[in-house]
Design a protein around this motif. Structure first.
Motif, PDB file in Angstrom:
ATOM      1  N   LEU A  35       0.843  -1.193   0.000  1.00 10.18           N
ATOM      2  CA  LEU A  35       0.000   0.000   0.000  1.00 10.18           C
ATOM      3  C   LEU A  35       0.878   1.243   0.000  1.00 10.18           C
ATOM      4  O   LEU A  35       1.786   1.369   0.825  1.00 10.18           O
ATOM      5  N   ASP A  36       0.555   2.156  -0.929  1.00 13.27           N
ATOM      6  CA  ASP A  36       1.390   3.325  -1.135  1.00 13.27           C
ATOM      7  C   ASP A  36       0.490   4.510  -1.504  1.00 13.27           C
ATOM      8  O   ASP A  36      -0.251   4.445  -2.485  1.00 13.27           O
ATOM      9  N   PRO A  37       0.553   5.587  -0.722  1.00  9.59           N
ATOM     10  CA  PRO A  37      -0.327   6.735  -1.013  1.00  9.59           C
ATOM     11  C   PRO A  37      -0.112   7.348  -2.402  1.00  9.59           C
ATOM     12  O   PRO A  37      -0.973   8.070  -2.901  1.00  9.59           O
ATOM     13  N   GLU A  38       1.002   7.057  -3.030  1.00 11.74           N
ATOM     14  CA  GLU A  38       1.251   7.562  -4.392  1.00 11.74           C
ATOM     15  C   GLU A  38       0.306   6.922  -5.402  1.00 11.74           C
ATOM     16  O   GLU A  38      -0.129   7.566  -6.359  1.00 11.74           O
ATOM     17  N   THR A  39       0.020   5.631  -5.197  1.00 11.40           N
ATOM     18  CA  THR A  39      -0.738   4.877  -6.204  1.00 11.40           C
ATOM     19  C   THR A  39      -2.098   4.396  -5.694  1.00 11.40           C
ATOM     20  O   THR A  39      -2.917   3.956  -6.502  1.00 11.40           O
ATOM     21  N   ASP A  40      -2.317   4.447  -4.381  1.00 12.95           N
ATOM     22  CA  ASP A  40      -3.478   3.770  -3.790  1.00 12.95           C
ATOM     23  C   ASP A  40      -4.381   4.688  -2.988  1.00 12.95           C
ATOM     24  O   ASP A  40      -3.937   5.700  -2.450  1.00 12.95           O
ATOM     25  N   ARG A  41      -5.648   4.263  -2.877  1.00 16.59           N
ATOM     26  CA  ARG A  41      -6.609   4.913  -2.002  1.00 16.59           C
ATOM     27  C   ARG A  41      -7.258   3.830  -1.140  1.00 16.59           C
ATOM     28  O   ARG A  41      -7.385   2.688  -1.573  1.00 16.59           O
ATOM     29  N   ILE A  42      -7.681   4.208   0.059  1.00 17.66           N
ATOM     30  CA  ILE A  42      -8.263   3.237   0.985  1.00 17.66           C
ATOM     31  C   ILE A  42      -9.593   3.761   1.508  1.00 17.66           C
ATOM     32  O   ILE A  42      -9.706   4.938   1.879  1.00 17.66           O
ATOM     33  N   MET A  43     -10.606   2.863   1.546  1.00 19.06           N
ATOM     34  CA  MET A  43     -11.878   3.161   2.214  1.00 19.06           C
ATOM     35  C   MET A  43     -12.048   2.117   3.308  1.00 19.06           C
ATOM     36  O   MET A  43     -11.785   0.939   3.083  1.00 19.06           O
ATOM     37  N   ILE A  44     -12.497   2.539   4.491  1.00 20.58           N
ATOM     38  CA  ILE A  44     -12.550   1.645   5.644  1.00 20.58           C
ATOM     39  C   ILE A  44     -13.952   1.664   6.251  1.00 20.58           C
ATOM     40  O   ILE A  44     -14.504   2.746   6.502  1.00 20.58           O
ATOM     41  N   CYS A  45     -14.528   0.483   6.505  1.00 21.97           N
ATOM     42  CA  CYS A  45     -15.844   0.431   7.155  1.00 21.97           C
ATOM     43  C   CYS A  45     -15.957  -0.828   8.022  1.00 21.97           C
ATOM     44  O   CYS A  45     -15.786  -1.938   7.543  1.00 21.97           O
ATOM     45  N   GLY A  46     -16.236  -0.621   9.305  1.00 21.29           N
ATOM     46  CA  GLY A  46     -16.385  -1.738  10.234  1.00 21.29           C
ATOM     47  C   GLY A  46     -16.740  -1.210  11.609  1.00 21.29           C
ATOM     48  O   GLY A  46     -17.272  -0.111  11.736  1.00 21.29           O
ATOM     49  N   SER A  47     -16.445  -2.008  12.634  1.00 19.46           N
ATOM     50  CA  SER A  47     -16.755  -1.598  14.004  1.00 19.46           C
ATOM     51  C   SER A  47     -15.811  -0.469  14.430  1.00 19.46           C
ATOM     52  O   SER A  47     -14.795  -0.205  13.781  1.00 19.46           O
ATOM     53  N   SER A  78       0.033   5.225   9.357  1.00 18.19           N
ATOM     54  CA  SER A  78       1.440   4.825   9.515  1.00 18.19           C
ATOM     55  C   SER A  78       2.100   4.591   8.154  1.00 18.19           C
ATOM     56  O   SER A  78       3.318   4.637   8.030  1.00 18.19           O
ATOM     57  N   LEU A  79       1.269   4.330   7.129  1.00 15.25           N
ATOM     58  CA  LEU A  79       1.803   4.115   5.780  1.00 15.25           C
ATOM     59  C   LEU A  79       1.822   5.417   4.965  1.00 15.25           C
ATOM     60  O   LEU A  79       2.135   5.414   3.773  1.00 15.25           O
ATOM     61  N   GLY A  80       1.430   6.517   5.613  1.00 15.67           N
ATOM     62  CA  GLY A  80       1.508   7.809   4.957  1.00 15.67           C
ATOM     63  C   GLY A  80       0.215   8.280   4.297  1.00 15.67           C
ATOM     64  O   GLY A  80       0.208   9.276   3.575  1.00 15.67           O
ATOM     65  N   PHE A  81      -0.889   7.577   4.558  1.00 16.72           N
ATOM     66  CA  PHE A  81      -2.175   7.988   3.981  1.00 16.72           C
ATOM     67  C   PHE A  81      -2.779   9.113   4.825  1.00 16.72           C
ATOM     68  O   PHE A  81      -2.565   9.189   6.032  1.00 16.72           O
TER      69      PHE A  81
END
Ligand code: A2P
Length: 266
Positions: free
Chosen positions: A219-231, A244-247
């Protein structure tokens, strides 16, 4: 199935919609579809407040819409909490029953809250998969991202069924099957029943097993996006991992590299 009579009048300024299908997956999870109000507009990934017309002041709870914005029905994926103020009753709905809904949708798990990138990672646990079920069926997602990786972790195998069916059906979808071909990867794990892959997603990513299993770059903020859903706890831990990965957390006002939303819990 006959519609059961309403016990209370519909409150003002809410939509009253009809249940068109119900599917029970386990004693903890079920999905249902209702008619869509003509005037409802929403972005794929958003949530609405829903309830039952079974009290003078009905209980409303936040539910992510699991169907895409173009669909003429609304789908939801719900937990069943035995003594939950809403879900103890909602789990009993049948075709023809009425579900009520506040008129405004909202939410942060929308593609417009992310800046463009190559890969989109949707990280979910339990019913947190619902907003991603919407986004995975929306052409806009594929316009913005080349590759989509959906992770779904649940306690046991049966709880993974909803997501597995969703992804299998994507390819056959007459509207978006062509767009999604070969671009969506489902990554499942269980934590309380043995399965092909066990462990929390935080542990699987942390150990590097996630990357090795998928044969992908980190995972790299240069190439990736993250969506998070849970408890709540899951959100806290995955958010920490992303940071911690720079996102950087984004919003509609300030699009960035990850977004977070709490799944409905009871
Ligand atoms: P676990 O069984 O180890 O608690 P729930 O149905 O309770 O919402 O849980 C759905 C999934 O989310 C379970 O597999 C659970 O694992 C996992 N989970 C719970 N807390 C976290 C967390 N803080 N980080 C990552 N995954 C979590």
């Amino acid at each position: 199935a006959g519609a059961r009579p309403l016990q209370f009048p519909i409150p003002a300024n809410v939509y009253a919609e009809t249940v068109v299908s119900v599917k029970h997956y386990t004693d903890r999870l079920f999905s249902f579809r209702i008619t869509r109000p003509q005037s409802l507009r929403f972005r794929s990934g958003e949530f609405v407040m829903i309830g039952l017309p079974n009290a003078e002041k009905p209980v409303f709870r936040a539910y992510s819409i699991a169907s895409p914005a173009w669909d003429d029905e609304l789908e939801f994926f719900s937990i069943k909490v035995p003594d939950g103020p809403l879900t103890s009753q909602l789990q009993k709905i049948e075709i023809g029953d009425t579900v009520i809904m506040r008129q405004k949708s909202t939410g942060t798990l929308v593609v417009d809250a992310l800046t463009p990138a190559k890969r989109l990672f949707m990280i979910s646990t339990g019913t947190g998969i619902a907003p991603f079920a919407s986004l995975l069926r929306d052409p806009d997602t594929y316009e913005k991202f080349e590759q989509v990786v959906l992770t779904h972790t649940c306690r046991d195998n049966a709880e993974l069924t909803y997501g597995q069916e969703l992804v299998a059906e994507l390819e056959n979808d007459p509207l978006i099957g062509e767009l999604t071909g070969g671009r969506v990867t489902l990554y499942n794990s269980t934590t309380r029943e043995s399965s092909e892959r066990m462990g929390r997603i935080t542990a699987l990513i942390g150990s590097g097993k996630f990357y090795a299993d998928l044969g992908i770059d980190k995972l790299d903020p240069e190439t990736d996006r993250i969506m998070i859903c849970g408890s709540m706890h899951m959100l806290r831990d995955v958010k920490e991992l992303a940071e911690s990965l720079g996102f950087e957390e984004g919003s509609l006002h300030h699009p960035a590299s990850f977004v977070v939303e709490r799944a409905f819990v009871g």
